[in-house]
Design a protein around this motif. Structure first.
Motif, PDB file in Angstrom:
ATOM      1  N   ALA A 149       7.613  10.434   6.556  1.00  0.00           N
ATOM      2  CA  ALA A 149       7.264  10.253   8.089  1.00  0.00           C
ATOM      3  C   ALA A 149       7.155  12.331   9.297  1.00  0.00           C
ATOM      4  O   ALA A 149       6.821  11.955  10.145  1.00  0.00           O
ATOM      5  N   ALA A 150       8.021  12.979   8.465  1.00  0.00           N
ATOM      6  CA  ALA A 150       7.513  13.985   9.015  1.00  0.00           C
ATOM      7  C   ALA A 150       6.044  14.222   9.616  1.00  0.00           C
ATOM      8  O   ALA A 150       5.578  14.242  10.359  1.00  0.00           O
ATOM      9  N   ASN A 151       5.375  13.962   8.386  1.00  0.00           N
ATOM     10  CA  ASN A 151       4.296  14.141   8.255  1.00  0.00           C
ATOM     11  C   ASN A 151       2.757  13.644   8.868  1.00  0.00           C
ATOM     12  O   ASN A 151       2.372  13.804   9.521  1.00  0.00           O
ATOM     13  N   VAL A 152       3.692  12.434   8.830  1.00  0.00           N
ATOM     14  CA  VAL A 152       2.893  11.785   9.910  1.00  0.00           C
ATOM     15  C   VAL A 152       3.136  11.149  11.466  1.00  0.00           C
ATOM     16  O   VAL A 152       2.664  10.998  12.153  1.00  0.00           O
ATOM     17  N   GLY A 153       4.928  11.859  11.798  1.00  0.00           N
ATOM     18  CA  GLY A 153       4.483  11.966  12.848  1.00  0.00           C
ATOM     19  C   GLY A 153       4.286  13.026  13.519  1.00  0.00           C
ATOM     20  O   GLY A 153       4.235  13.220  14.587  1.00  0.00           O
ATOM     21  N   LYS A 154       3.835  14.600  12.870  1.00  0.00           N
ATOM     22  CA  LYS A 154       3.276  14.967  12.872  1.00  0.00           C
ATOM     23  C   LYS A 154       1.401  14.923  13.838  1.00  0.00           C
ATOM     24  O   LYS A 154       1.547  15.366  14.690  1.00  0.00           O
ATOM     25  N   LEU A 155       0.780  14.056  13.107  1.00  0.00           N
ATOM     26  CA  LEU A 155      -0.117  13.185  13.095  1.00  0.00           C
ATOM     27  C   LEU A 155      -0.354  12.991  14.837  1.00  0.00           C
ATOM     28  O   LEU A 155      -1.427  12.689  15.448  1.00  0.00           O
ATOM     29  N   VAL A 156       1.120  11.463  14.164  1.00  0.00           N
ATOM     30  CA  VAL A 156       1.304  11.068  16.600  1.00  0.00           C
ATOM     31  C   VAL A 156       0.758  12.100  17.468  1.00  0.00           C
ATOM     32  O   VAL A 156       0.574  11.750  17.848  1.00  0.00           O
ATOM     33  N   MET A 157       1.895  13.076  17.010  1.00  0.00           N
ATOM     34  CA  MET A 157       2.403  13.567  18.072  1.00  0.00           C
ATOM     35  C   MET A 157       0.821  14.561  18.794  1.00  0.00           C
ATOM     36  O   MET A 157       0.814  14.982  19.547  1.00  0.00           O
ATOM     37  N   ARG A 158       0.538  15.666  16.780  1.00  0.00           N
ATOM     38  CA  ARG A 158      -0.970  15.937  18.156  1.00  0.00           C
ATOM     39  C   ARG A 158      -2.012  15.158  18.492  1.00  0.00           C
ATOM     40  O   ARG A 158      -2.656  15.864  19.952  1.00  0.00           O
ATOM     41  N   MET A 159      -1.917  13.612  18.699  1.00  0.00           N
ATOM     42  CA  MET A 159      -2.758  12.911  19.080  1.00  0.00           C
ATOM     43  C   MET A 159      -2.219  12.378  20.472  1.00  0.00           C
ATOM     44  O   MET A 159      -3.544  12.816  21.609  1.00  0.00           O
ATOM     45  N   LEU A 160      -1.040  12.715  20.872  1.00  0.00           N
ATOM     46  CA  LEU A 160      -0.933  12.307  22.074  1.00  0.00           C
ATOM     47  C   LEU A 160      -0.727  13.641  23.086  1.00  0.00           C
ATOM     48  O   LEU A 160      -1.304  13.274  23.932  1.00  0.00           O
ATOM     49  N   ASP A 161      -1.044  14.570  22.310  1.00  0.00           N
ATOM     50  CA  ASP A 161      -1.139  16.702  22.530  1.00  0.00           C
ATOM     51  C   ASP A 161      -2.339  16.152  22.873  1.00  0.00           C
ATOM     52  O   ASP A 161      -3.010  16.788  23.969  1.00  0.00           O
TER      53      ASP A 161
END
Length: 575
Positions: A149-161
């Motif tokens: 969940a943490a790594n998937v979240g990092k990917l999603v947040m990186r895309m949003l940024d």
């Protein structure tokens, strides 16, 4: 869009979009495409398993030189640079389009690469602009490390940024019920709409596990497997289908991940049964009268679920339709003969899923904000419309507070003369805001009950027509009606791009290069979809037909196939 057709289009473009011999005979030349033909070469490479060093192949370079001696072919290094340039241009363009988005929904999912120790996720964004829903691909990349969940979240947040999208603009996501995805959404207090196509597929899969139905499906699978293995018999079968004027997808195996694949295969089997009966080699795979009648009965009983699945997969669907659809399916399943195993299975499974959906706040509010379904009796079970109205009130109040804190000027230092008075006025302002929401909801209810929009109309058209009368509710409508029923848009992308990463020739590619490669392949796929129109069935691009798969491997196997080259060269030189 196959790599074969893309390469031929590339050859045509480097030849000036016309053939000199044809022109010399007086034929009218086709309009020359001004687009750089190397764009198609990039798409041809990234949508196939052809190695980058193919661009240095002597035969290929000679071939291109004979078509157009002035054209400069990309080198492997320039190809990678083109990948990077395409990505930068796409990001910059989409960043401008997303600049003024108020609220958005995400749709994302991942899958494991067969020959790589990687999890790859595709992320789409949905939003409403000028009362029209839009979607866009944010990216398709490898997760760093395992798909927690943490790594998937990092990917999603990186895309949003990457696209300068503030996290507060994201309301939630429509995904499957993967534990890592659900955990990420819960941690960030985002709404989760469980992909209805995935849920319907689970119900269909459960029904196909009933003993006598499982045996029938197994017989259908054996027939499909034989057809997929024998190219000769498959050709004879298709000829007979054509002679009998039978159309539609042949009974060939679906991908394991295809939603409702077992039911769709059974339907295709029955649709082509006359052709199967007329093919001598398939006689061992035919059914007796009782089995055939039982299979027909099963497919007929499941038709409402298949119709719902087709509706959920459409990019034009709205999440507001989920509750109404499952209310209908629950009533239908309850009307079936409950003494039969199939009737009990469908009734229990559908009711369980329906109960879960009725507890979803995002779906409740989206249903309320869809004038086609608001205040429709019998679709909420024990939940009341007054409960949803309270949720709407709370959401509007939170939006009001956020807007005040985010855009309002810094507060003045209160003086003795105005401190009490300013507090009194502020309380009245909040109170009047609440009253205006209640007044809008009261008027909205009256309009909806007096006459609803057409069932096949977009609910956003209602809010566009009444935007001045309902300034608050129309804003909410644009927030919650941006979401679709399912994550089909992601699944379709996986169907096309999966063969890229599941090829052993890509297992040594760096993550950074693979990310660029996949994004360009995705853009090529989406471009082809836009040019051809929306696909009716995403299995058409799954390459599930073994003949298509066989042809695809012929095109891309090995560093270079001399026979394929000689055939292509002869074709080009004799046109």
């Amino acid at each position: 869009m196959s790599s074969h057709s893309t390469v031929w289009r590339y050859f045509d473009k480097i030849n000036g979009g016309k053939n000199a011999l044809a022109n010399s005979r007086g034929n009218r030349s086709q309009p020359t495409d001004k687009k750089d033909p190397n764009e198609d070469l990039v798409f041809a490479i990234c949508t196939s398993s052809v190695p980058y060093r193919f661009l240095k192949n002597k035969h290929f370079l000679d071939f291109c030189h004979k078509l157009n001696s002035d054209h400069k072919i990309l080198t492997p290094d320039s190809l990678r640079s083109k990948f990077s340039k395409n990505r930068s241009e796409y990001v910059d363009r989409l960043k401008k389009e997303l600049k003024h988005v108020e609220k958005a929904w995400l749709s994302f999912d991942g899958w494991e690469a067969k020959y790589m120790d990687k999890s790859i996720y595709a992320i789409f964004i949905y939003y409403v602009e000028n009362f029209q829903r839009k979607s866009a691909l944010l990216g398709i990349e490898c997760v760093e490390g395992s798909a927690t969940a943490a790594n998937v979240g990092k990917l999603v947040m990186r895309m949003l940024d990457l696209y300068c999208i503030d996290k507060s603009k994201v309301l939630g996501a429509v995904t499957d019920a993967g534990s890592n995805i659900v955990a990420f959404l819960d941690r960030n207090e985002l709404f989760h709409s469980h992909c209805s196509a995935h849920v319907l597929s689970l119900i269909i899969k459960k029904s196909a596990q009933i003993t006598h139905i499982k045996e029938l499906i197994a017989k259908v699978n054996r027939c499909a497997a034989f057809l997929s293995r024998s190219k000769v018999e498959r050709g004879k079968f298709r000829e007979r289908s054509s002679m009998l004027n039978i159309h539609g997808r042949p009974p060939l195996p679906f991908s394991d991940t295809r939603w409702g694949g077992a039911l769709l295969l059974a339907e295709a089997f029955l649709n082509h049964y006359q052709s199967l009966s007329a093919t001598p080699a398939l006689q061992d795979y035919l059914m007796n009268a009782d089995d055939l009648a039982a299979l027909k009965k099963y497919v007929n009983v499941m038709k409402p679920f298949l119709e719902a699945l087709n509706s959920a997969e459409s990019d034009n669907s709205f999440c507001s339709e989920v509750l109404v659809q499952f209310s209908h399916l629950s009533n239908y399943a309850s009307s079936l003969e409950q003494r039969s195993a199939l009737g009990r299975c469908l009734s229990n499974e559908t009711k369980s899923r329906y109960d879960s959906y009725v507890e979803n706040d995002a779906l409740l509010m989206s249903t309320y904000l869809d004038a086609r379904f608001a205040y429709l009796p019998g679709i909420l079970q024990r939940t009341r419309w007054e409960f949803i109205e309270n949720s709407i009130q709370l959401y509007c109040d939170s939006i009001h507070v956020l807007n005040q804190t985010a855009t309002g000027p810094p507060p003045k230092k209160p003086t003795l003369e105005e401190s009490s008075f300013s507090q009194f006025v502020q309380s009245k302002r909040v109170s009047s805001h609440g009253s205006s929401v209640q007044a809008e909801m009261s008027n909205y209810k009256a309009i909806v009950l007096s006459g609803r929009p057409a069932l096949d109309s977009s609910p956003l058209l209602f809010w566009h027509a009444h935007r001045d009368r309902f300034p608050i509710l129309q804003k909410m409508g644009q927030h919650f009606l941006a979401c679709t029923q399912s994550s089909a848009i992601v699944e379709r992308l996986f169907s096309v791009c999966g063969c890229i990463v599941n090829n052993s020739r890509r297992n040594r590619m760096k993550s950074s290069t693979l990310n660029l490669h996949l994004l360009n392949a995705s853009l090529a796929t989406l471009q082809a979809k836009n040019e051809a129109g929306e696909m009716n069935e995403y299995d058409e691009c799954e390459q599930s037909d073994s003949e298509s798969e066989e042809n695809r491997h012929e095109e891309i196997s090995g560093e270079f196939n001399d026979d394929i080259f000689e055939e292509a060269l002869a074709r080009a030189m004799t046109i």
